[in-house]
Motif scaffolding. Structure first.
Motif, PDB file in Angstrom:
ATOM      1  N   ARG A  94       0.794  -1.236   0.000  1.00 23.24           N
ATOM      2  CA  ARG A  94       0.000   0.000   0.000  1.00 23.24           C
ATOM      3  C   ARG A  94       0.821   1.279   0.000  1.00 23.24           C
ATOM      4  O   ARG A  94       0.251   2.378  -0.135  1.00 23.24           O
ATOM      5  CB  ARG A  94      -0.900   0.022   1.258  1.00 23.24           C
ATOM      6  CG  ARG A  94      -1.963  -1.048   1.263  1.00 23.24           C
ATOM      7  CD  ARG A  94      -2.807  -1.000   2.518  1.00 23.24           C
ATOM      8  NE  ARG A  94      -2.084  -1.464   3.700  1.00 23.24           N
ATOM      9  CZ  ARG A  94      -2.563  -1.446   4.937  1.00 23.24           C
ATOM     10  NH1 ARG A  94      -3.774  -0.960   5.166  1.00 23.24           N
ATOM     11  NH2 ARG A  94      -1.849  -1.905   5.947  1.00 23.24           N
ATOM     12  N   LEU A 144       6.182  12.926  22.372  1.00 18.16           N
ATOM     13  CA  LEU A 144       7.429  13.567  21.927  1.00 18.16           C
ATOM     14  C   LEU A 144       7.567  14.860  22.737  1.00 18.16           C
ATOM     15  O   LEU A 144       6.586  15.360  23.281  1.00 18.16           O
ATOM     16  CB  LEU A 144       7.374  13.807  20.417  1.00 18.16           C
ATOM     17  CG  LEU A 144       7.417  12.452  19.676  1.00 18.16           C
ATOM     18  CD1 LEU A 144       6.646  12.483  18.391  1.00 18.16           C
ATOM     19  CD2 LEU A 144       8.848  12.023  19.451  1.00 18.16           C
ATOM     20  N   ARG A 166       6.328   8.071  12.442  1.00 16.04           N
ATOM     21  CA  ARG A 166       5.431   9.160  12.858  1.00 16.04           C
ATOM     22  C   ARG A 166       4.418   9.361  11.740  1.00 16.04           C
ATOM     23  O   ARG A 166       4.782   9.817  10.653  1.00 16.04           O
ATOM     24  CB  ARG A 166       6.219  10.445  13.104  1.00 16.04           C
ATOM     25  CG  ARG A 166       5.394  11.543  13.768  1.00 16.04           C
ATOM     26  CD  ARG A 166       6.207  12.808  13.973  1.00 16.04           C
ATOM     27  NE  ARG A 166       7.409  12.600  14.781  1.00 16.04           N
ATOM     28  CZ  ARG A 166       8.339  13.539  15.022  1.00 16.04           C
ATOM     29  NH1 ARG A 166       8.186  14.758  14.510  1.00 16.04           N
ATOM     30  NH2 ARG A 166       9.404  13.264  15.749  1.00 16.04           N
ATOM     31  N   TYR A 213      -4.260   8.375   9.670  1.00 20.31           N
ATOM     32  CA  TYR A 213      -3.774   7.125   9.064  1.00 20.31           C
ATOM     33  C   TYR A 213      -3.398   6.084  10.112  1.00 20.31           C
ATOM     34  O   TYR A 213      -2.807   5.061   9.784  1.00 20.31           O
ATOM     35  CB  TYR A 213      -2.609   7.440   8.102  1.00 20.31           C
ATOM     36  CG  TYR A 213      -3.086   8.370   7.028  1.00 20.31           C
ATOM     37  CD1 TYR A 213      -3.855   7.897   5.964  1.00 20.31           C
ATOM     38  CD2 TYR A 213      -2.868   9.744   7.129  1.00 20.31           C
ATOM     39  CE1 TYR A 213      -4.358   8.768   5.020  1.00 20.31           C
ATOM     40  CE2 TYR A 213      -3.370  10.615   6.182  1.00 20.31           C
ATOM     41  CZ  TYR A 213      -4.118  10.120   5.139  1.00 20.31           C
ATOM     42  OH  TYR A 213      -4.636  10.982   4.205  1.00 20.31           O
ATOM     43  N   GLY A 242      -4.312   3.085  12.848  1.00 15.79           N
ATOM     44  CA  GLY A 242      -5.317   2.024  12.971  1.00 15.79           C
ATOM     45  C   GLY A 242      -5.554   1.241  11.699  1.00 15.79           C
ATOM     46  O   GLY A 242      -6.549   0.539  11.570  1.00 15.79           O
ATOM     47  N   GLN A 243      -4.633   1.340  10.722  1.00 14.67           N
ATOM     48  CA  GLN A 243      -4.801   0.610   9.459  1.00 14.67           C
ATOM     49  C   GLN A 243      -3.632  -0.322   9.171  1.00 14.67           C
ATOM     50  O   GLN A 243      -3.516  -0.860   8.070  1.00 14.67           O
ATOM     51  CB  GLN A 243      -4.933   1.613   8.300  1.00 14.67           C
ATOM     52  CG  GLN A 243      -6.085   2.586   8.466  1.00 14.67           C
ATOM     53  CD  GLN A 243      -6.070   3.662   7.382  1.00 14.67           C
ATOM     54  OE1 GLN A 243      -5.914   3.371   6.193  1.00 14.67           O
ATOM     55  NE2 GLN A 243      -6.218   4.901   7.778  1.00 14.67           N
ATOM     56  N   GLY A 244      -2.722  -0.438  10.118  1.00 16.06           N
ATOM     57  CA  GLY A 244      -1.565  -1.309   9.908  1.00 16.06           C
ATOM     58  C   GLY A 244      -0.494  -0.708   9.013  1.00 16.06           C
ATOM     59  O   GLY A 244       0.437  -1.399   8.596  1.00 16.06           O
ATOM     60  N   LEU A 245      -0.591   0.597   8.742  1.00 16.73           N
ATOM     61  CA  LEU A 245       0.348   1.205   7.779  1.00 16.73           C
ATOM     62  C   LEU A 245       1.750   1.360   8.362  1.00 16.73           C
ATOM     63  O   LEU A 245       2.743   1.151   7.648  1.00 16.73           O
ATOM     64  CB  LEU A 245      -0.205   2.555   7.304  1.00 16.73           C
ATOM     65  CG  LEU A 245      -1.505   2.460   6.494  1.00 16.73           C
ATOM     66  CD1 LEU A 245      -2.134   3.841   6.310  1.00 16.73           C
ATOM     67  CD2 LEU A 245      -1.253   1.806   5.134  1.00 16.73           C
ATOM     68  N   ALA A 246       1.848   1.703   9.659  1.00 18.52           N
ATOM     69  CA  ALA A 246       3.181   1.866  10.266  1.00 18.52           C
ATOM     70  C   ALA A 246       3.913   0.526  10.268  1.00 18.52           C
ATOM     71  O   ALA A 246       5.101   0.448   9.913  1.00 18.52           O
ATOM     72  CB  ALA A 246       3.050   2.418  11.688  1.00 18.52           C
ATOM     73  N   THR A 247       3.220  -0.525  10.641  1.00 17.79           N
ATOM     74  CA  THR A 247       3.853  -1.845  10.697  1.00 17.79           C
ATOM     75  C   THR A 247       4.253  -2.299   9.291  1.00 17.79           C
ATOM     76  O   THR A 247       5.340  -2.845   9.089  1.00 17.79           O
ATOM     77  CB  THR A 247       2.882  -2.850  11.357  1.00 17.79           C
ATOM     78  OG1 THR A 247       2.533  -2.349  12.656  1.00 17.79           O
ATOM     79  CG2 THR A 247       3.520  -4.221  11.496  1.00 17.79           C
ATOM     80  N   PHE A 291      13.041   2.647  20.384  1.00 20.83           N
ATOM     81  CA  PHE A 291      12.784   3.064  21.766  1.00 20.83           C
ATOM     82  C   PHE A 291      11.727   4.143  21.751  1.00 20.83           C
ATOM     83  O   PHE A 291      11.546   4.859  20.750  1.00 20.83           O
ATOM     84  CB  PHE A 291      14.069   3.540  22.456  1.00 20.83           C
ATOM     85  CG  PHE A 291      14.878   4.520  21.657  1.00 20.83           C
ATOM     86  CD1 PHE A 291      14.583   5.871  21.674  1.00 20.83           C
ATOM     87  CD2 PHE A 291      15.920   4.079  20.843  1.00 20.83           C
ATOM     88  CE1 PHE A 291      15.331   6.771  20.922  1.00 20.83           C
ATOM     89  CE2 PHE A 291      16.667   4.975  20.087  1.00 20.83           C
ATOM     90  CZ  PHE A 291      16.366   6.321  20.132  1.00 20.83           C
ATOM     91  N   ARG A 297       0.969   2.742  21.521  1.00 20.44           N
ATOM     92  CA  ARG A 297       0.840   2.448  20.082  1.00 20.44           C
ATOM     93  C   ARG A 297       2.200   2.172  19.442  1.00 20.44           C
ATOM     94  O   ARG A 297       2.332   1.281  18.604  1.00 20.44           O
ATOM     95  CB  ARG A 297       0.143   3.601  19.354  1.00 20.44           C
ATOM     96  CG  ARG A 297      -1.344   3.562  19.534  1.00 20.44           C
ATOM     97  CD  ARG A 297      -2.053   4.554  18.636  1.00 20.44           C
ATOM     98  NE  ARG A 297      -3.475   4.274  18.636  1.00 20.44           N
ATOM     99  CZ  ARG A 297      -4.078   3.445  17.794  1.00 20.44           C
ATOM    100  NH1 ARG A 297      -3.394   2.834  16.844  1.00 20.44           N
ATOM    101  NH2 ARG A 297      -5.364   3.220  17.874  1.00 20.44           N
ATOM    102  N   VAL A 335       3.671  -1.410  17.778  1.00 16.16           N
ATOM    103  CA  VAL A 335       4.320  -1.632  16.470  1.00 16.16           C
ATOM    104  C   VAL A 335       5.586  -2.473  16.687  1.00 16.16           C
ATOM    105  O   VAL A 335       5.823  -3.462  15.985  1.00 16.16           O
ATOM    106  CB  VAL A 335       4.666  -0.299  15.771  1.00 16.16           C
ATOM    107  CG1 VAL A 335       5.381  -0.554  14.452  1.00 16.16           C
ATOM    108  CG2 VAL A 335       3.412   0.541  15.527  1.00 16.16           C
ATOM    109  N   ARG A 348       4.618  -6.008  17.247  1.00 14.34           N
ATOM    110  CA  ARG A 348       4.166  -6.683  16.008  1.00 14.34           C
ATOM    111  C   ARG A 348       5.353  -7.060  15.128  1.00 14.34           C
ATOM    112  O   ARG A 348       5.284  -8.027  14.367  1.00 14.34           O
ATOM    113  CB  ARG A 348       3.199  -5.785  15.227  1.00 14.34           C
ATOM    114  CG  ARG A 348       1.777  -5.823  15.765  1.00 14.34           C
ATOM    115  CD  ARG A 348       0.796  -5.163  14.807  1.00 14.34           C
ATOM    116  NE  ARG A 348       0.926  -3.719  14.794  1.00 14.34           N
ATOM    117  CZ  ARG A 348       0.336  -2.904  15.669  1.00 14.34           C
ATOM    118  NH1 ARG A 348      -0.442  -3.382  16.614  1.00 14.34           N
ATOM    119  NH2 ARG A 348       0.511  -1.592  15.599  1.00 14.34           N
TER     120      ARG A 348
END
Ligand SMILES: CC(C)(COP(=O)(O)OP(=O)(O)OC[C@H]1O[C@@H](n2cnc3c(N)ncnc32)[C@H](O)[C@@H]1OP(=O)(O)O)[C@@H](O)C(=O)NCCC(=O)NCCS
Length: 180
Positions: free
Chosen positions: A11, A38, A100, A105, A107-112, A134, A141, A145, A148
């Motif tokens: 994606r 942050l 970041r 965006y 909750g859609q698995g995009l970072a993982t 770290f 959240r 990641v 996962r």
């Protein structure tokens, strides 16, 4: 100067930064939900300076914290990638994986998904023996990641660049060795 490595996933594109990324990047860096763990929200000038540093490092090394976009629309959603953190951190010298994304965006698995592509670059193209990550202890959240990605929780440390009374000072460290 190095030819940029620009990984793709199902994606997402992870690519060198473009001038048009500056505006949506400043918007997410000013969003209190995104910046909750942050040290502070960023002004437009600070946000542009961070984008410049990310761009410069990708130009120099070929890899870094990539501008991350949706393939379907070219929409910029944030950054995901690899970075050499401050030498004053207890895990240094090391390469960290970081992320970041704009709130819309999550909750859609995009970072993982993007992080898996960044790990591939780190372990295959760069042949790193280990990648760390770290974050402030309460950043559930971000820790999710890391979990996962099968990173291993490896203790805590006081971030040397945060004041002693900062509620964000205590960080957890996760490590991932290169797969055999
Ligand atoms: C950290 C951050 C990138 C995590 O974003 P995220 O959306 O929670 O993580 P992912 O993109 O991996 O998405 C996972 C979620 O998508 C869901 N999901 C939906 N579709 C999915 C799919 N196809 N694949 C995987 N997960 C999917 C998962 O169930 C999970 O939902 P949950 O959080 O309700 O359990 C984001 O919260 C962020 O940008 N935070 C601010 C910046 C920050 O703190 N960075 C770290 C500083 S050290």
């Amino acid at each position: 100067m190095a030819e940029p490595i620009e990984p793709e996933t199902e994606r997402l594109h992870l690519r060198q930064w473009l001038p048009a990324d500056r505006e949506p990047f400043a918007a997410l860096n000013a969003d209190p939900r995104v910046m909750a763990f942050l040290p502070s929200r960023l002004t437009r000038t600070e946000s542009d300076a961070l984008a410049d540093r990310c761009q410069h490092l990708i130009q120099q090394q070929g890899w870094g914290l990539w501008a991350t976009t949706l393939k379907t629309s070219d929409q910029f959603i944030g950054f995901v990638g690899l970075h050499r953190p401050s030498p004053q951190l207890p895990c240094s010298p090391c390469v960290e994986i970081g992320w970041r994304l704009a709130f819309d965006y999550w909750g859609q698995g995009l970072a993982t998904e993007a992080a898996r592509a960044a790990l591939q670059v780190g372990f295959i193209d760069l042949n790193l023996p280990e990648i760390v990550s770290f974050t402030a202890l309460g950043n559930r959240r971000s820790r999710a990641v890391m979990e996962r990605l099968a990173m291993v929780e490896s203790g805590t440390f006081a971030h040397p660049h945060l004041p002693e009374d900062s509620p964000l000072r205590m960080h957890c460290l996760y490590r991932l060795p290169r797969p055999a």
